[in-house]
Design a protein around this motif. Structure first.
Motif, PDB file in Angstrom:
ATOM      1  N   ILE A  86       2.245 -11.927  -8.217  1.00  0.00           N
ATOM      2  CA  ILE A  86       3.654 -12.294  -8.058  1.00  0.00           C
ATOM      3  C   ILE A  86       3.803 -13.121  -6.791  1.00  0.00           C
ATOM      4  CG2 ILE A  86       6.006 -11.439  -7.679  1.00  0.00           C
ATOM      5  CD1 ILE A  86       5.255  -8.935  -9.250  1.00  0.00           C
ATOM      6  N   ASP A  87       4.541 -14.208  -6.896  1.00  0.00           N
ATOM      7  CA  ASP A  87       4.842 -15.025  -5.731  1.00  0.00           C
ATOM      8  C   ASP A  87       6.266 -15.550  -5.851  1.00  0.00           C
ATOM      9  OD1 ASP A  87       3.015 -16.265  -3.363  1.00  0.00           O
ATOM     10  OD2 ASP A  87       4.690 -17.591  -3.830  1.00  0.00           O
ATOM     11  N   PHE A  88       6.893 -15.820  -4.718  1.00  0.00           N
ATOM     12  CA  PHE A  88       8.250 -16.348  -4.686  1.00  0.00           C
ATOM     13  C   PHE A  88       8.298 -17.807  -5.154  1.00  0.00           C
ATOM     14  CE2 PHE A  88      12.100 -17.932  -2.488  1.00  0.00           C
ATOM     15  CZ  PHE A  88      13.014 -17.014  -2.993  1.00  0.00           C
ATOM     16  N   SER A  89       7.214 -18.546  -4.945  1.00  0.00           N
ATOM     17  CA  SER A  89       7.170 -19.971  -5.283  1.00  0.00           C
ATOM     18  C   SER A  89       6.941 -20.202  -6.776  1.00  0.00           C
ATOM     19  CB  SER A  89       6.062 -20.660  -4.490  1.00  0.00           C
ATOM     20  OG  SER A  89       5.827 -21.955  -4.993  1.00  0.00           O
ATOM     21  N   HIS A  90       7.886 -20.891  -7.390  1.00  0.00           N
ATOM     22  CA  HIS A  90       7.724 -21.272  -8.798  1.00  0.00           C
ATOM     23  C   HIS A  90       6.495 -22.155  -8.974  1.00  0.00           C
ATOM     24  CE1 HIS A  90      11.612 -19.744 -10.252  1.00  0.00           C
ATOM     25  NE2 HIS A  90      12.073 -20.065  -9.058  1.00  0.00           N
ATOM     26  N   ARG A  91       6.296 -23.096  -8.066  1.00  0.00           N
ATOM     27  CA  ARG A  91       5.162 -24.023  -8.167  1.00  0.00           C
ATOM     28  C   ARG A  91       3.829 -23.302  -8.024  1.00  0.00           C
ATOM     29  NH1 ARG A  91       5.426 -29.445  -6.817  1.00  0.00           N
ATOM     30  NH2 ARG A  91       3.277 -29.435  -7.559  1.00  0.00           N
ATOM     31  N   PHE A  92       3.742 -22.314  -7.127  1.00  0.00           N
ATOM     32  CA  PHE A  92       2.496 -21.575  -6.986  1.00  0.00           C
ATOM     33  C   PHE A  92       2.173 -20.815  -8.272  1.00  0.00           C
ATOM     34  CE2 PHE A  92       2.286 -21.018  -2.052  1.00  0.00           C
ATOM     35  CZ  PHE A  92       2.162 -22.383  -1.905  1.00  0.00           C
ATOM     36  N   ILE A  93       3.175 -20.196  -8.867  1.00  0.00           N
ATOM     37  CA  ILE A  93       2.952 -19.460 -10.114  1.00  0.00           C
ATOM     38  C   ILE A  93       2.577 -20.416 -11.244  1.00  0.00           C
ATOM     39  CG2 ILE A  93       4.096 -18.024 -11.879  1.00  0.00           C
ATOM     40  CD1 ILE A  93       3.198 -16.555  -9.254  1.00  0.00           C
ATOM     41  N   GLU A  94       3.262 -21.541 -11.325  1.00  0.00           N
ATOM     42  CA  GLU A  94       2.919 -22.557 -12.321  1.00  0.00           C
ATOM     43  C   GLU A  94       1.466 -23.013 -12.135  1.00  0.00           C
ATOM     44  OE1 GLU A  94       3.985 -27.028 -11.946  1.00  0.00           O
ATOM     45  OE2 GLU A  94       5.610 -26.107 -13.130  1.00  0.00           O
ATOM     46  N   THR A  95       1.044 -23.204 -10.905  1.00  0.00           N
ATOM     47  CA  THR A  95      -0.327 -23.637 -10.612  1.00  0.00           C
ATOM     48  C   THR A  95      -1.330 -22.561 -11.005  1.00  0.00           C
ATOM     49  OG1 THR A  95       0.466 -25.051  -8.824  1.00  0.00           O
ATOM     50  CG2 THR A  95      -1.857 -24.423  -8.763  1.00  0.00           C
ATOM     51  N   ALA A  96      -1.066 -21.306 -10.668  1.00  0.00           N
ATOM     52  CA  ALA A  96      -1.959 -20.202 -11.044  1.00  0.00           C
ATOM     53  C   ALA A  96      -2.080 -20.105 -12.560  1.00  0.00           C
ATOM     54  CB  ALA A  96      -1.462 -18.886 -10.451  1.00  0.00           C
ATOM     55  N   ASN A  97      -0.973 -20.260 -13.273  1.00  0.00           N
ATOM     56  CA  ASN A  97      -1.018 -20.214 -14.739  1.00  0.00           C
ATOM     57  C   ASN A  97      -1.785 -21.395 -15.322  1.00  0.00           C
ATOM     58  OD1 ASN A  97       0.200 -17.776 -15.632  1.00  0.00           O
ATOM     59  ND2 ASN A  97       2.173 -18.562 -14.949  1.00  0.00           N
ATOM     60  N   ARG A  98      -1.667 -22.572 -14.705  1.00  0.00           N
ATOM     61  CA  ARG A  98      -2.456 -23.732 -15.175  1.00  0.00           C
ATOM     62  C   ARG A  98      -3.947 -23.503 -14.951  1.00  0.00           C
ATOM     63  NH1 ARG A  98       0.040 -28.728 -12.435  1.00  0.00           N
ATOM     64  NH2 ARG A  98      -2.176 -28.992 -12.139  1.00  0.00           N
ATOM     65  N   LEU A  99      -4.295 -22.927 -13.804  1.00  0.00           N
ATOM     66  CA  LEU A  99      -5.704 -22.601 -13.547  1.00  0.00           C
ATOM     67  C   LEU A  99      -6.212 -21.593 -14.573  1.00  0.00           C
ATOM     68  CD1 LEU A  99      -6.184 -22.353  -9.697  1.00  0.00           C
ATOM     69  CD2 LEU A  99      -7.756 -23.404 -11.299  1.00  0.00           C
ATOM     70  N   LYS A 100      -5.407 -20.590 -14.845  1.00  0.00           N
ATOM     71  CA  LYS A 100      -5.784 -19.580 -15.837  1.00  0.00           C
ATOM     72  C   LYS A 100      -6.028 -20.229 -17.199  1.00  0.00           C
ATOM     73  CE  LYS A 100      -3.970 -15.595 -18.311  1.00  0.00           C
ATOM     74  NZ  LYS A 100      -2.886 -14.628 -18.446  1.00  0.00           N
ATOM     75  N   ALA A 101      -5.148 -21.116 -17.609  1.00  0.00           N
ATOM     76  CA  ALA A 101      -5.237 -21.748 -18.928  1.00  0.00           C
ATOM     77  C   ALA A 101      -6.357 -22.786 -19.019  1.00  0.00           C
ATOM     78  CB  ALA A 101      -3.901 -22.405 -19.279  1.00  0.00           C
ATOM     79  N   ASN A 102      -6.551 -23.556 -17.950  1.00  0.00           N
ATOM     80  CA  ASN A 102      -7.470 -24.700 -18.018  1.00  0.00           C
ATOM     81  C   ASN A 102      -8.792 -24.489 -17.292  1.00  0.00           C
ATOM     82  OD1 ASN A 102      -5.419 -26.083 -19.414  1.00  0.00           O
ATOM     83  ND2 ASN A 102      -4.535 -26.781 -17.500  1.00  0.00           N
ATOM     84  N   GLY A 103      -8.862 -23.506 -16.425  1.00  0.00           N
ATOM     85  CA  GLY A 103     -10.095 -23.253 -15.683  1.00  0.00           C
ATOM     86  C   GLY A 103     -10.276 -24.131 -14.459  1.00  0.00           C
ATOM     87  N   ALA A 104      -9.495 -25.190 -14.346  1.00  0.00           N
ATOM     88  CA  ALA A 104      -9.624 -26.104 -13.206  1.00  0.00           C
ATOM     89  C   ALA A 104      -8.351 -26.929 -13.042  1.00  0.00           C
ATOM     90  CB  ALA A 104     -10.815 -27.030 -13.406  1.00  0.00           C
TER      91      ALA A 104
END
Length: 181
Positions: A86-104
């Motif tokens: 969990i993070d307050f930043s929408h962009r950080f969460i979006e980035t973590a989810n993109r890493l999870k989905a794409n691996g890079a």
């Protein structure tokens, strides 16, 4: 008006750099001999060194509160069956989810002025991204149905909160009786 740092392209790129880059990528060569190397790779070392030896149950749930771009959460997937970041930043969460989905993810390191170097953040070796879930949230106003967890990590968080006590008062509801903070 500019975006808040944690929602900006530069903020995301710097956090990807701090959390995923190799030592050689983190700083230009001219600065590598003067920078504190022991500070490098903190998000990964937190799990491999600081949490080494914890006895977690096989079905352990972990909470990474203030997860930023997800590095510690991905490292926690090596020792926990379920990890919530969990993070307050929408962009950080979006980035973590993109890493999870794409691996890079590709991002730019600022070298000097407008000169940049393109780098790639990749999931850590041995991570189980399917065990991680990420959500945007406020550490001082967490949803009621969140806990309990066997492990709660709050690295580099308390000093950034406007009301740290509100977060700390939730801990008894977030941590299982045999759990760790």
């Amino acid at each position: 008006m500019s975006k808040p740092y944690y929602e900006s392209d530069r903020g995301v790129a710097e956090y990807l750099l701090f959390h995923y880059a190799s030592w050689e990528e983190t700083l230009p060569a001219a600065y590598q001999n003067v920078a504190p190397r022991q500070a490098h790779n903190f998000a990964a070392r937190l799990v491999s060194e600081a949490l080494n030896g914890l006895e977690l149950p096989p079905e352990a749930r972990a909470l990474d509160l203030g997860c930023a771009v997800g590095r510690t959460s991905f490292e926690l997937t090596k020792i926990a069956a379920e990890v919530t970041g969990i993070d307050f930043s929408h962009r950080f969460i979006e980035t973590a989810n993109r890493l999870k989905a794409n691996g890079a993810i590709t991002y730019d390191r600022v070298d000097e002025g407008t000169r940049t170097t393109s780098l790639e953040a990749t999931l850590p070796a041995g991570a189980h991204p399917e065990r991680a879930q990420f959500e945007q949230g406020d550490a001082t106003q967490l949803r009621d149905d969140l806990g309990p967890f066997d492990l709660v990590v709050m690295a580099n968080l308390i000093c950034r909160l406007p009301e740290p006590r509100a977060c700390l008062e939730r801990l008894p509801h977030l941590v299982s009786p045999e759990g760790y903070v």
